[in-house]
Write an enzyme that holds these catalytic residues in place. Structure first.
Site: not given
Ligand code: ADP
Ligand code: MG
Length: 538
Positions: A134, A154, A156, A161, A355, A418, A422-423, A510
């Site tokens: 993604r 970013e 992924n 998800s 990253k 950063k 992740e997450g 989002r």
């Protein structure tokens, strides 16, 4: 974005209309599985001792307007990005150079790299890799008069998800915008964005476009499963796909949307869920002396006679250091990596999503894009490069540009620092950057990268229904994700690769409150949203 659109969006509604809309969304989400298991901060352990409850995923009541041209650019870039990351994961030497300085200061990455080296030493027995990606973007509008451009937040490469739930949000908003009639919605007042009021300056799709995320993601798993081909067990066991999930996962309905799709479209392919803590007890690999091809054998916990050969392990877990809190978790990752199952992702592909890799790719001296994408046109590479926001290395000593900006309180205001994580919830923003860096040793700077903050449209607004039923309304920032998948064959040590499937399809929007820096839905910062594509007359 013309000020006029956001001045009137979302349209004003009465209290009765808002209550009707919220109730419709509350009921629709449960009925259609747009749901999550509640966080204990929303429903206490005491009220939910048997963990039977589910609630609506945090979701916006209205889709957000999104410029059509930027959306199409993101779609156009996806297959190029897929190929780029497949190429990076295939170039062990290049990735090893990037990882070299990180592994000195980051134990998590060091352990992952070590597992890769151990498996390489033993010899990899699977040359297919699957990526389910993604690519995340924000609109960048440096001042109100400029037209929005697309900037990548970013990329992924592990546990990408929300494809499953994003499809449902699109369905929900489409129904709200068009029921009982596209020219007359009960839930939404007339507005040019819904094509239910006229506007001289806006052309709109009227409702969210079809979202193909579930089909794209499930098809990738199916193609990988079918490409595994011959059994490596004797006598041959039936084959299955394993969804590797976190113990106590709350976002399971998003994952189940994919397994359910496989069940309905390809009934002959079993899929099972396995929590990380059970990898070593429910799966095994025969001893090399007995079977050197290392099939991964899964034994179903409910029936010890139900044994399967695993074709694909789809990781929706093991992306964060906190998940490796026991030596057994590391042993489990090593166990999966050395198996013959196709990994989504392999350790090399997981690490390609760092990253740091994204920062190195923004460099033009040397430019890595031409090397990884030798057959891609200059025009496409320019468009790819235009989607990068400026990023800086923090590893080049105290006089380097990155370190200088990060330590300067004024310049740091426009940046985010950063780590290689992740997450969500890991970044350091703006004025906190210099203070944070002064608290660690200079040697540790290199585990971070510095990125310029993207400046999203300032007037965007929406209303969200939280998982605890609260309705919150206000200024918002949206982040677009485009899903893509890639299946390829390559051998570690050789840069040759043969791409079997490269596909783009599906989106996630989002939306978070403007004053929140972080964006994760699972982490509790954002709501799931969908979009309506529009064009503005100039
Ligand atoms: P993670 O891997 O934790 O999701 P991200 O790079 O996606 O890390 O950052 C988390 C969140 O921080 C994003 O979802 C976004 O809301 C915000 N963010 C990250 N980078 C930027 C940026 N350059 N400009 C503005 N916001 C950003
Ligand atoms: Mg992110």
């Amino acid at each position: 974005m013309g000020i006029s659109l956001w001045d009137s969006y979302p349209p004003k509604v009465s209290d009765d209309q808002l209550q009707y809309l919220a109730q419709t969304v509350k009921d629709w989400t449960i009925f259609n599985g747009l749901t999550v298991r509640p966080n204990p901060s929303i429903v206490s352990e005491e009220s939910n001792p048997n963990h039977v409850l589910a609630t609506n995923a945090p979701v916006t009541l209205y889709p957000s307007p999104f410029p059509k041209q930027c959306f199409e650019q993101a779609e156009d870039l996806q297959k190029v990005y897929n190929e780029l990351y497949a190429a990076i994961a295939t170039d062990e030497e290049w990735l090893g150079e990037v990882m070299k300085e990180l592994v000195e200061v980051d134990d998590f990455l060091a352990n992952l790299w070590k597992i890769h080296l151990q498996v390489k030493e033993e010899g990899y027995v699977q040359d297919l890799s699957l990526g389910m990606f993604r690519s995340d973007y924000m609109l960048h509008v440096p001042d109100d008069s400029s037209s929005p451009s697309l900037k990548q937040v970013e990329f992924n490469t592990i546990s990408s998800s929300f494809g499953g739930l994003a499809v449902r949000v699109g369905d929900l908003h489409r129904e709200l915008a068009t029921y009982p009639d596209p020219t007359h919605s009960i839930s939404y007042p007339p507005h040019p964005l819904f094509n239910t009021a006229t506007s001289a300056s806006i052309t709109s799709g009227g409702y969210p476009p079809t979202n193909e995320a579930v089909d794209t993601l499930a098809s990738a798993l199916i193609t990988a499963h079918q490409s595994y081909r011959d059994s490596r067990t004797s006598p041959p066991l039936p084959q299955c796909i394993l969804f590797l999930v976190q113990d106590n996962e709350r976002n399971l309905f998003d994952q189940m949307a994919l397994s359910q799709h496989i069940r309905t479209t390809n009934r002959e392919i079993p899929t099972f869920r396995i929590p990380t803590s059970k990898i070593l007890s429910q799966t095994s690999i025969p001893a090399s002396s007995e079977n050197p091809s290392r099939p991964l054998i899964y034994t179903h916990p409910a029936n010890p006679n139900a044994r399967y050969e695993v074709t694909v392990v789809y990781f929706r877990a093991l992306y964060a250091p906190t998940e490796y809190d026991t030596p057994a978790a590391w042993a489990a990752r090593h166990h999966l990596e050395r198996s013959a199952a196709i990994k989504c992702p392999s350790i090399l592909l997981h690490l390609s999503g760092s990253k740091k890799v994204q920062q190195v790719l923004t460099s033009t001296d040397p430019s890595h894009l031409e090397r990884f994408l030798p057959k891609t046109s200059k025009e496409t590479l320019d468009s790819l490069r235009a989607s990068f926001a400026p990023q800086y290395s923090m590893s080049e000593g105290p006089d380097s540009e990155g370190v200088r900006i990060a330590l300067d309180p004024d310049l740091a205001q426009k940046h985010v620092l950063k780590p290689q994580r992740e997450g969500g919830g890991n970044n350091i923003y703006r004025s906190n950057i210099p203070t944070f860096l002064k608290g660690i040793s200079e040697k540790e700077y290199k585990q971070y990268i510095l990125m310029e903050l993207i400046q999203p449209p300032s007037k965007a607004r929406n209303v969200a229904l939280r998982s605890d039923g609260q309705i919150v309304s206000g200024d918002v920032i949206s982040e677009l994700g485009i899903f893509g998948t890639c299946l390829w064959r390559s051998k570690v040590g050789s840069q040759e690769k043969n791409i079997l499937q490269n596909r783009m399809g599906g989106y996630l929007l989002r939306t978070k409150a403007r004053d929140s820096d972080e964006g994760g839905v699972a982490a509790g910062f954002s709501s799931l949203d969908s979009l309506i594509l529009y064009e503005e007359a100039v």
